[in-house]
Design a protein around this motif. Structure first.
Motif, PDB file in Angstrom:
ATOM      1  N   PHE A   1     -12.666  -1.282  21.336  1.00 56.92           N
ATOM      2  CA  PHE A   1     -12.940   0.033  20.760  1.00 56.92           C
ATOM      3  C   PHE A   1     -12.250   0.176  19.412  1.00 56.92           C
ATOM      4  CE2 PHE A   1     -11.809   4.537  20.142  1.00 56.92           C
ATOM      5  CZ  PHE A   1     -13.078   5.080  20.120  1.00 56.92           C
ATOM      6  N   GLN A   2     -11.028  -0.301  19.317  1.00 57.17           N
ATOM      7  CA  GLN A   2     -10.298  -0.232  18.057  1.00 57.17           C
ATOM      8  C   GLN A   2     -11.012  -1.038  16.966  1.00 57.17           C
ATOM      9  OE1 GLN A   2      -7.711   1.805  17.731  1.00 57.17           O
ATOM     10  NE2 GLN A   2      -7.740   2.316  19.907  1.00 57.17           N
ATOM     11  N   ALA A   3     -11.538  -2.204  17.347  1.00 58.10           N
ATOM     12  CA  ALA A   3     -12.244  -3.047  16.383  1.00 58.10           C
ATOM     13  C   ALA A   3     -13.516  -2.356  15.895  1.00 58.10           C
ATOM     14  CB  ALA A   3     -12.583  -4.403  17.012  1.00 58.10           C
ATOM     15  N   TYR A   4     -14.229  -1.719  16.810  1.00 58.17           N
ATOM     16  CA  TYR A   4     -15.447  -1.017  16.402  1.00 58.17           C
ATOM     17  C   TYR A   4     -15.118   0.155  15.485  1.00 58.17           C
ATOM     18  CZ  TYR A   4     -19.560   1.897  16.410  1.00 58.17           C
ATOM     19  OH  TYR A   4     -20.620   2.672  16.007  1.00 58.17           O
ATOM     20  N   LEU A   5     -14.073   0.900  15.814  1.00 57.63           N
ATOM     21  CA  LEU A   5     -13.687   2.019  14.969  1.00 57.63           C
ATOM     22  C   LEU A   5     -13.348   1.537  13.563  1.00 57.63           C
ATOM     23  CD1 LEU A   5     -13.197   5.100  15.068  1.00 57.63           C
ATOM     24  CD2 LEU A   5     -10.818   4.607  15.636  1.00 57.63           C
ATOM     25  N   HIS A   6     -12.691   0.382  13.461  1.00 58.02           N
ATOM     26  CA  HIS A   6     -12.355  -0.203  12.160  1.00 58.02           C
ATOM     27  C   HIS A   6     -13.619  -0.586  11.396  1.00 58.02           C
ATOM     28  CE1 HIS A   6     -11.472  -3.654   9.489  1.00 58.02           C
ATOM     29  NE2 HIS A   6     -10.374  -2.964   9.209  1.00 58.02           N
ATOM     30  N   ASP A   7     -14.562  -1.253  12.068  1.00 58.88           N
ATOM     31  CA  ASP A   7     -15.796  -1.683  11.409  1.00 58.88           C
ATOM     32  C   ASP A   7     -16.653  -0.485  11.007  1.00 58.88           C
ATOM     33  OD1 ASP A   7     -14.975  -4.271  11.806  1.00 58.88           O
ATOM     34  OD2 ASP A   7     -16.302  -4.643  13.507  1.00 58.88           O
ATOM     35  N   LEU A   8     -16.685   0.530  11.872  1.00 58.17           N
ATOM     36  CA  LEU A   8     -17.446   1.737  11.548  1.00 58.17           C
ATOM     37  C   LEU A   8     -16.843   2.431  10.328  1.00 58.17           C
ATOM     38  CD1 LEU A   8     -19.714   3.704  12.350  1.00 58.17           C
ATOM     39  CD2 LEU A   8     -18.068   4.866  13.844  1.00 58.17           C
ATOM     40  N   ALA A   9     -15.525   2.419  10.227  1.00 62.76           N
ATOM     41  CA  ALA A   9     -14.859   3.011   9.066  1.00 62.76           C
ATOM     42  C   ALA A   9     -15.268   2.297   7.783  1.00 62.76           C
ATOM     43  CB  ALA A   9     -13.345   2.969   9.242  1.00 62.76           C
ATOM     44  N   GLU A  10     -15.409   0.986   7.847  1.00 65.36           N
ATOM     45  CA  GLU A  10     -15.781   0.233   6.649  1.00 65.36           C
ATOM     46  C   GLU A  10     -17.175   0.614   6.147  1.00 65.36           C
ATOM     47  OE1 GLU A  10     -15.264  -3.943   7.357  1.00 65.36           O
ATOM     48  OE2 GLU A  10     -13.137  -3.856   6.800  1.00 65.36           O
ATOM     49  N   VAL A  11     -18.142   0.727   7.059  1.00 65.87           N
ATOM     50  CA  VAL A  11     -19.494   1.067   6.612  1.00 65.87           C
ATOM     51  C   VAL A  11     -19.568   2.537   6.206  1.00 65.87           C
ATOM     52  CG1 VAL A  11     -20.574  -0.777   7.948  1.00 65.87           C
ATOM     53  CG2 VAL A  11     -20.353   1.480   8.969  1.00 65.87           C
ATOM     54  N   ALA A  12     -18.801   3.399   6.885  1.00 62.13           N
ATOM     55  CA  ALA A  12     -18.781   4.809   6.502  1.00 62.13           C
ATOM     56  C   ALA A  12     -18.125   4.995   5.135  1.00 62.13           C
ATOM     57  CB  ALA A  12     -18.051   5.631   7.563  1.00 62.13           C
ATOM     58  N   GLU A  13     -17.096   4.197   4.855  1.00 65.77           N
ATOM     59  CA  GLU A  13     -16.451   4.242   3.536  1.00 65.77           C
ATOM     60  C   GLU A  13     -17.440   3.841   2.440  1.00 65.77           C
ATOM     61  OE1 GLU A  13     -12.591   4.167   1.134  1.00 65.77           O
ATOM     62  OE2 GLU A  13     -13.148   5.046   3.061  1.00 65.77           O
ATOM     63  N   GLU A  14     -18.213   2.802   2.695  1.00 64.25           N
ATOM     64  CA  GLU A  14     -19.233   2.385   1.733  1.00 64.25           C
ATOM     65  C   GLU A  14     -20.237   3.500   1.493  1.00 64.25           C
ATOM     66  OE1 GLU A  14     -21.075  -1.229   2.989  1.00 64.25           O
ATOM     67  OE2 GLU A  14     -19.192  -2.355   3.046  1.00 64.25           O
ATOM     68  N   ALA A  15     -20.635   4.173   2.571  1.00 63.64           N
ATOM     69  CA  ALA A  15     -21.600   5.267   2.437  1.00 63.64           C
ATOM     70  C   ALA A  15     -21.011   6.428   1.630  1.00 63.64           C
ATOM     71  CB  ALA A  15     -22.035   5.745   3.822  1.00 63.64           C
ATOM     72  N   TRP A  16     -19.747   6.746   1.876  1.00 61.47           N
ATOM     73  CA  TRP A  16     -19.105   7.837   1.132  1.00 61.47           C
ATOM     74  C   TRP A  16     -19.081   7.533  -0.365  1.00 61.47           C
ATOM     75  CZ3 TRP A  16     -17.546  12.727   1.547  1.00 61.47           C
ATOM     76  CH2 TRP A  16     -16.651  13.215   0.595  1.00 61.47           C
ATOM     77  N   LEU A  17     -18.830   6.297  -0.722  1.00 59.44           N
ATOM     78  CA  LEU A  17     -18.715   5.929  -2.130  1.00 59.44           C
ATOM     79  C   LEU A  17     -20.036   6.077  -2.886  1.00 59.44           C
ATOM     80  CD1 LEU A  17     -16.365   2.820  -1.863  1.00 59.44           C
ATOM     81  CD2 LEU A  17     -15.787   5.088  -2.740  1.00 59.44           C
ATOM     82  N   VAL A  18     -21.160   5.944  -2.187  1.00 58.24           N
ATOM     83  CA  VAL A  18     -22.461   6.073  -2.857  1.00 58.24           C
ATOM     84  C   VAL A  18     -23.094   7.448  -2.618  1.00 58.24           C
ATOM     85  CG1 VAL A  18     -22.866   3.584  -2.724  1.00 58.24           C
ATOM     86  CG2 VAL A  18     -23.776   5.076  -0.924  1.00 58.24           C
ATOM     87  N   ALA A  19     -22.437   8.302  -1.848  1.00 58.06           N
ATOM     88  CA  ALA A  19     -22.989   9.626  -1.550  1.00 58.06           C
ATOM     89  C   ALA A  19     -22.985  10.499  -2.801  1.00 58.06           C
ATOM     90  CB  ALA A  19     -22.181  10.290  -0.446  1.00 58.06           C
ATOM     91  N   SER A  20     -23.978  11.359  -2.899  1.00 59.44           N
ATOM     92  CA  SER A  20     -24.043  12.309  -4.005  1.00 59.44           C
ATOM     93  C   SER A  20     -23.039  13.434  -3.775  1.00 59.44           C
ATOM     94  CB  SER A  20     -25.450  12.896  -4.094  1.00 59.44           C
ATOM     95  OG  SER A  20     -25.728  13.706  -2.961  1.00 59.44           O
ATOM     96  N   GLU A  21     -22.802  14.213  -4.804  1.00 60.03           N
ATOM     97  CA  GLU A  21     -21.886  15.345  -4.664  1.00 60.03           C
ATOM     98  C   GLU A  21     -22.414  16.339  -3.632  1.00 60.03           C
ATOM     99  OE1 GLU A  21     -18.814  15.771  -5.863  1.00 60.03           O
ATOM    100  OE2 GLU A  21     -19.075  13.703  -6.531  1.00 60.03           O
ATOM    101  N   GLU A  22     -23.721  16.518  -3.612  1.00 62.22           N
ATOM    102  CA  GLU A  22     -24.322  17.415  -2.621  1.00 62.22           C
ATOM    103  C   GLU A  22     -24.100  16.887  -1.202  1.00 62.22           C
ATOM    104  OE1 GLU A  22     -28.698  19.364  -1.499  1.00 62.22           O
ATOM    105  OE2 GLU A  22     -28.482  17.989  -3.202  1.00 62.22           O
ATOM    106  N   GLU A  23     -24.263  15.584  -1.019  1.00 62.57           N
ATOM    107  CA  GLU A  23     -24.039  14.988   0.300  1.00 62.57           C
ATOM    108  C   GLU A  23     -22.574  15.088   0.707  1.00 62.57           C
ATOM    109  OE1 GLU A  23     -27.676  11.699   0.139  1.00 62.57           O
ATOM    110  OE2 GLU A  23     -25.642  11.152  -0.507  1.00 62.57           O
ATOM    111  N   ARG A  24     -21.682  14.900  -0.244  1.00 62.92           N
ATOM    112  CA  ARG A  24     -20.264  15.006   0.079  1.00 62.92           C
ATOM    113  C   ARG A  24     -19.899  16.429   0.487  1.00 62.92           C
ATOM    114  NH1 ARG A  24     -17.099  11.121  -4.349  1.00 62.92           N
ATOM    115  NH2 ARG A  24     -18.120   9.165  -3.696  1.00 62.92           N
TER     116      ARG A  24
END
Length: 206
Positions: free
Chosen positions: A154-177
């Motif tokens: 579970f800890q490993a999945y949470l870490h991997d999910l954080a990585e893809v979510a971080e990537e998504a946040w970086l490309v999100a628009s201001e409206e999406e944020r």
């Protein structure tokens, strides 16, 4: 995942309030009966089923590089449901109103852009992780429960999910944020409602 943690910290007042929920304090103090915990788990089973449906919806919408992480998450949820199914819980219990509201939220979340969905998904997992970690009893009747939701997988999945979510946040628009910030407040309210439900069950079976 520094941006995700900064996002969480922007809502720290609500996050800290959640970690201090009365049920979590009672659980940490060993004041919740075995019947109370299993009654909560029975209702939680329905929510996890809804989380499975939501995450399955995400896979075909995700960038190719994110799909394997989400697929691993689906496997983990199925294994979680299988594990709960062999516990002494009532699998026919109807969804609690607190979870009905949460499941309705997940259905609405499916209409959001992928970037909003995946960051919100990480927030849902992280909110549970932080709450559970703050209150998980050490040993006793619930040692298997503690170990299950603190397992390395579970800890490993949470870490991997954080990585893809971080990537998504970086490309999100201001409206999406801005939308994500609003949804975090709703997630915290729904999480609080879920623990309220658990507390009511703990009192019923005290």
């Amino acid at each position: 995942m520094k941006h995700l943690l900064a996002l969480r910290d922007a809502h720290w007042e609500g996050w800290q309030r959640l970690l201090g929920h009365p049920f979590l304090r009672r659980l940490a103090a060993g004041e919740v009966s075995e019947r109370g915990v299993y009654a909560w788990m029975a209702h939680n089973y329905r929510f996890v089923e809804g989380l499975l449906e939501f995450q399955a919806h995400l896979v075909p919408r995700a960038p190719r590089a994110h799909r394997l992480v989400l697929a691993h998450g689906l496997v983990g949820i199925v294994e979680d449901l299988d594990w709960m199914a062999v516990q002494p819980i009532d699998l026919d219990v109807p969804a609690h109103p607190a979870h009905e509201r949460y499941l309705a939220f997940l259905r609405l979340l499916e209409q959001e852009p992928y970037t909003v969905e995946i960051v919100s998904l990480w927030m849902i997992y992280r909110a549970f992780h932080d709450a559970w970690s703050s209150a998980a009893p050490q040993g006793g009747l619930f040692v298997d429960l503690v170990e299950h939701w603190a397992a390395p997988e579970f800890q490993a999945y949470l870490h991997d999910l954080a990585e893809v979510a971080e990537e998504a946040w970086l490309v999100a628009s201001e409206e999406e944020r801005a939308r994500i910030h609003a949804l975090i407040e709703e997630i915290l309210r729904l999480e609080w409602g879920g623990w309220d439900m658990a507390n009511a069950l703990a009192e019923r079976y005290s």
